[in-house]
Design an enzyme around this catalytic site. Structure first.
Site, mmCIF file in Angstrom:
data_model
loop_
_atom_site.group_PDB
_atom_site.id
_atom_site.type_symbol
_atom_site.label_atom_id
_atom_site.label_comp_id
_atom_site.label_asym_id
_atom_site.label_seq_id
_atom_site.Cartn_x
_atom_site.Cartn_y
_atom_site.Cartn_z
ATOM 1 N N GLY A 247 -3.262 0.779 -3.700
ATOM 2 C CA GLY A 247 -2.728 -0.511 -3.305
ATOM 3 C C GLY A 247 -2.288 -1.339 -4.505
ATOM 4 N N ASP B 147 12.792 4.835 -13.227
ATOM 5 C CA ASP B 147 12.675 4.474 -11.800
ATOM 6 C C ASP B 147 13.389 3.159 -11.503
ATOM 7 O OD1 ASP B 147 11.910 4.956 -9.204
ATOM 8 O OD2 ASP B 147 9.893 4.148 -9.431
ATOM 9 N N PHE C 268 0.840 -1.190 0.000
ATOM 10 C CA PHE C 268 0.000 0.000 0.000
ATOM 11 C C PHE C 268 0.877 1.243 0.000
ATOM 12 C CE2 PHE C 268 -3.008 -3.006 2.008
ATOM 13 C CZ PHE C 268 -4.097 -2.821 1.180
ATOM 14 N N SER C 269 0.443 2.233 -0.714
ATOM 15 C CA SER C 269 1.024 3.565 -0.604
ATOM 16 C C SER C 269 -0.125 4.542 -0.558
ATOM 17 C CB SER C 269 1.942 3.871 -1.792
ATOM 18 O OG SER C 269 1.163 4.152 -2.953
ATOM 19 N N LYS D 8 -3.123 -3.103 -9.852
ATOM 20 C CA LYS D 8 -2.604 -1.865 -9.261
ATOM 21 C C LYS D 8 -3.718 -0.841 -9.197
ATOM 22 C CE LYS D 8 1.446 -0.243 -9.939
ATOM 23 N NZ LYS D 8 2.690 0.335 -10.501
#
Length: 856
Positions: A239, A365, A234-235, A255
């Site tokens: 999630g 990233d 989770f951010s 996602k």
């Protein structure tokens, strides 16, 4: 990713800091300057401005209202709330600035308070309904992120939850000080602030909120062609779940993205990044090492993408599983095998990135958490939410500090990250490069000293990170023969960082100092001043005055414990010669409900009892000794843990010195010394056996504390902290199990690599453990002293160390430079140096013999 630390990196490039002032949070909202009617007051509270009408009658708890907003409409929402609340005499508060709001809606912000811009305090349920109805109409249609802890009123931006209006605190089951509300009997219980709407069991949802709860519950995944089987991450943006395609039975990854949430540096929200990820993955279809994407869909207001589920191990974890330098010893075959594997991983990742570039895409990233190693050894890239066509790609809005350049754009972003990967595979500490890029040269030297890797392989990375021609700096040295110079280097950096003009903290350290712990031993001024003094690095009157003022005027909610609170302040004040002020501080603690603290050493009864015994010896005050024995008696009567999982932390009891039974055993051992009552020693043995049930014996004989998904050697919650107390126990009574386990714990202190440098959770703590058992010229001690240089960084005209997560420097005792200074002093100073109240002691006779059975 150490996401809990990310939010504290936005305010300062060198240190963890909070958005508690205009200096850190940027220009305040214009509403701050608005005039108020007579009797009204405005004051700062952390990152809030509180607007108080000055009228009595507000309850201590109840239904409170939150307003959320985006960066674009936040100022207008605050103005609307002001115009509504002030004429009606309603108390409210708002975040101080756009930057403070960004910290609460960014991708790695804590989800429990995400999105809250304004808090409004109704005097009762009737006024709550009125505010929601009237203000909700005024704000209707304003875009806003969803506040996960609350129930939304209509379509927002107003939300509501039941909770505390005033600052009250209690101790939770793990002994942590937490925000509290009162149950119907007046007992303080935790005010839950998890990222899910919750009402206390005794509270009935008012009728005017029932339709809004029904609307919330009406969102269904019944018509979605996927099941959501389990969450994996989770951010604040959403999630990540593992699910199943109902049509094919195939396992997938789902996602989630929440609108207006999970903002990056450019203000882009999670939905925008997820849609971009879907488009990029379609463009990259067919490249080996790139997941397949299946679907893009909505569930309510949340956006989802379905993609291929990749079986394997995240590269960061795969490195740990193979890494030879965490073993007590390594042979040439271990090192050569790891080197071959690491070089091959880099080759595969570089080939995938080249193929991505050929499609005109910048990945953007690359880091250890976005690479998966399959069981067959092949690699796969994950997380394409900041990927973009090269013609659109500037500096990504998200990035891992250990792999991201602040200046590069386009394909150079990925080339820089690939350069960092060359080093990170062998020395996974590249977060330090975000603080000091020239450190890459030192890393390359460390790697070639330990691994049979070609210098050309590393040079290709170093030359990108630190371009040729960049001025050279000498690698930091932490040699035992230069103690006085080393001590002065550390002291200069600590003193240069001081901010005596601030009231929340004196020296920058771990973010935990902002939770009412900026004064204590672990994260605050008391620990730093103690380390400077006891190692001969000096006394600083201005800073001691700061601590004296804090002790005499403690803020509400301040912690009481030894390492996290006022007892630690009292210990340091007494050490510095302020005897009466120390006793006054202890009196403040004893007037609180201190017997209801948790049992641990860091913040609970074990640490409090140790300090009371210590001050009783120093002052002869019998009341302090009596209070210490009360604390020990409570710990002696503690039942065994019902949890038999063998796991420490999380939902399970902690093991270790600071949080576990070992720290409690230490007070019981000292109380046995103080009274001669063997029942205390028996209770200490029981406590230690409880901690040993949460240790894990590795095949190479190393004993570490098991956290379920990893094992830990460190001082605070790892095995060497238990070992320190086992040594104390064995000095008084032989125990075969303890002696045998102690041999395995000692092996945990022989590794070459420790990922953190700090005292409680890093290499400095390993050094502190070793110097309690070995002479300072022993090879194991010398190795740990020398290898502290791996983390050392320049600051001002001195040397400093990074804190937990390696994202920023820290000066505190538990995680940073002061702790390294103290550990080095324990090994090298010409006078005895010890951690506060952890010096090995043994009385020759009881001070106050107790009747037999006192400790039972």
């Amino acid at each position: 990713m150490n996401e809990e630390y990310e939010g504290y990196t936005m305010a300062d490039a060198s240190f963890y800091d909070a958005m508690h002032s205009e200096r850190t949070a940027g220009e305040s909202f214009a509403a701050v300057e608005r005039p108020l009617p007579d009797t009204w007051t405005k004051h700062e509270q952390d990152d809030w401005f509180v607007i108080n009408p000055g009228t009595p009658g507000l309850p201590l708890q109840g239904w409170k209202i939150h307003a959320s907003a985006t960066q674009d409409n936040a100022a207008e929402v605050i103005e609307t709330v002001w115009d509504y609340c002030v004429p009606r005499g309603i108390e409210f508060k708002f975040l101080r600035s756009k930057k403070a709001l960004l910290a609460r809606v960014s991708k790695y912000a804590p989800r429990g308070f995400s999105g809250k811009l304004v808090t409004i305090y109704p005097k009762d349920d009737t006024q709550c309904e009125q505010i929601l109805t009237e203000l909700g109409e005024l704000l209707d249609g304003e875009p806003s992120p969803y506040i996960l802890s609350d129930l939304r009123w209509g379509k927002g931006p107003l939300f509501v939850r039941y909770g505390a209006f005033a600052s009250r605190y209690t101790v939770d089951e793990s002994g942590e000080l937490v925000d509290a509300i009162a149950d119907p009997d007046g007992n303080l219980v935790m005010d839950r602030r998890a990222p899910v709407f919750h009402t206390p069991p005794w509270v009935t949802l008012p009728g005017f909120l029932e339709p809004h709860l029904a609307a919330r519950n009406a969102v269904s995944i019944e018509n979605v062609p996927y099941t959501f089987d389990r969450p994996i991450h989770f951010s604040n943006g959403g999630g990540i779940y593992v699910g199943t395609d109902k049509r094919t039975g195939k396992e997938v990854v789902l996602k989630e993205a929440r609108p207006h949430s999970g903002l990056d540096a450019w203000g882009h929200d999670a939905v925008r990044r997820l849609e971009r990820e879907h488009n990029v993955l379609r463009r990259l279809a067919g490249i080996p090492g790139i997941p397949e994407v299946y679907d893009l869909f909505w569930v309510g207001e949340h956006r989802f993408v379905a993609m291929e589920y990749i079986e394997g191990t995240v590269l960061s974890k795969a490195i740990v599983g193979r890494y030879p330098l965490i073993k007590p010893s390594q042979d040439e075959d271990d090192l050569a095998s790891f080197t071959d594997w690491a070089v091959d991983v880099h080759r595969q990742v570089a080939e995938t990135i080249d193929a991505v570039h050929e499609r005109g895409i910048v990945y953007g990233d690359l880091h250890l958490f976005n690479i998966v190693v399959r069981d067959d050894g092949s690699t796969v890239l994950l997380d394409f939410e900041v990927a973009a066509p090269v013609e659109e790609a500037g500096r990504p809005g998200l990035g891992n500090q250990g792999f991201a350049s602040r200046t590069m754009a386009g394909f150079d972003v990925d080339n820089y990250a690939l350069a960092c990967l060359r080093l990170a595979l062998f020395l996974p500490m590249t977060n330090l490069l975000g603080l000091h890029r020239v450190k890459a040269r030192h890393f390359a030297q460390i790697i070639t000293d330990h691994f049979p890797v070609a210098t050309e392989f590393l040079a290709k990375g170093v030359d990108v990170i630190v371009p040729p021609g960049t001025p050279a700096l000498p690698n930091p040295q932490t040699e035992r023969t230069h103690w006085s110079l080393l001590r002065d280097d550390l002291a200069r950096a600590i003193v240069a960082s001081a901010t005596p003009q601030r009231t929340d903290r004196l020296f920058p350290g771990d973010p935990q100092q902002f939770g009412k712990a900026g004064h204590g031993l672990s994260y605050g001024a008391a620990g730093v001043l103690y380390a400077l003094s006891v190692t001969g690095a000096g006394r600083y009157e201005q800073y001691e005055e700061w601590l004296l003022h804090q002790a005499a005027n403690p803020p509400g909610g301040i912690r009481l414990g030894l390492y996290d609170g006022l007892h630690g302040v009292a210990f340091t004040l007494d050490h510095l010669g302020y005897r009466q002020q120390a006793l006054d501080t202890v009196d403040i603690c004893l007037r609180e409900n201190w017997l209801e603290l948790g049992p641990d050493l860091a913040g609970g009864l074990a640490g409090v009892g140790l300090n009371l015994l210590h001050l009783a010896d120093r002052t002869g005050e019998p009341a302090l000794r009596v209070a210490a024995h009360k604390a020990a008696g409570i710990l002696a009567e503690r039942p065994d843990d019902a949890d038999d999982s063998g796991i420490s932390g999380g939902q399970h009891p902690y093991a270790g010195l600071m949080r576990g039974r070992a720290g409690q055993a230490l007070l019981l051992i000292r109380t046995y010394d103080d009274t001669g009552d063997v029942a205390y020693l028996d209770a200490a043995a029981r406590a230690l056996r409880q901690d040993l049930t949460r240790t894990y014996l590795r095949s190479n004989g190393v004993v570490e504390v098991s956290e379920g998904w990893r094992t830990m050697p460190y001082l605070a919650t790892g095995s060497v902290g238990i070992g320190m107390v086992l040594d104390e126990y064995l000095a008084r009574r032989h125990d075969e199990q303890f002696a045998e386990t102690n041999q395995g714990i000692a092996l945990a202190a022989e590794s070459t690599m420790y990922i953190l440098p700090g005292l409680t959770m890093g290499r400095a703590g390993i050094l502190a453990y070793l110097v309690g058992r070995l002479p300072s010229d022993h090879p194991l001690v010398v190795k740990q002293i020398r290898n502290l240089a791996w983390h050392a960084l320049p600051y001002k005209d001195g040397m400093a160390f990074p804190g937990t997560a390696l994202l920023r420097l820290s000066m505190d005792l538990a995680t940073g430079t002061a702790g390294v200074l103290l550990a080095l002093g324990m090994a090298l100073h010409h006078e005895p140096v010890h951690m506060p109240l952890l010096a090995p002691t043994r009385r020759t006779a009881p001070q106050t013999p107790a009747p037999t059975g006192t400790g039972s």
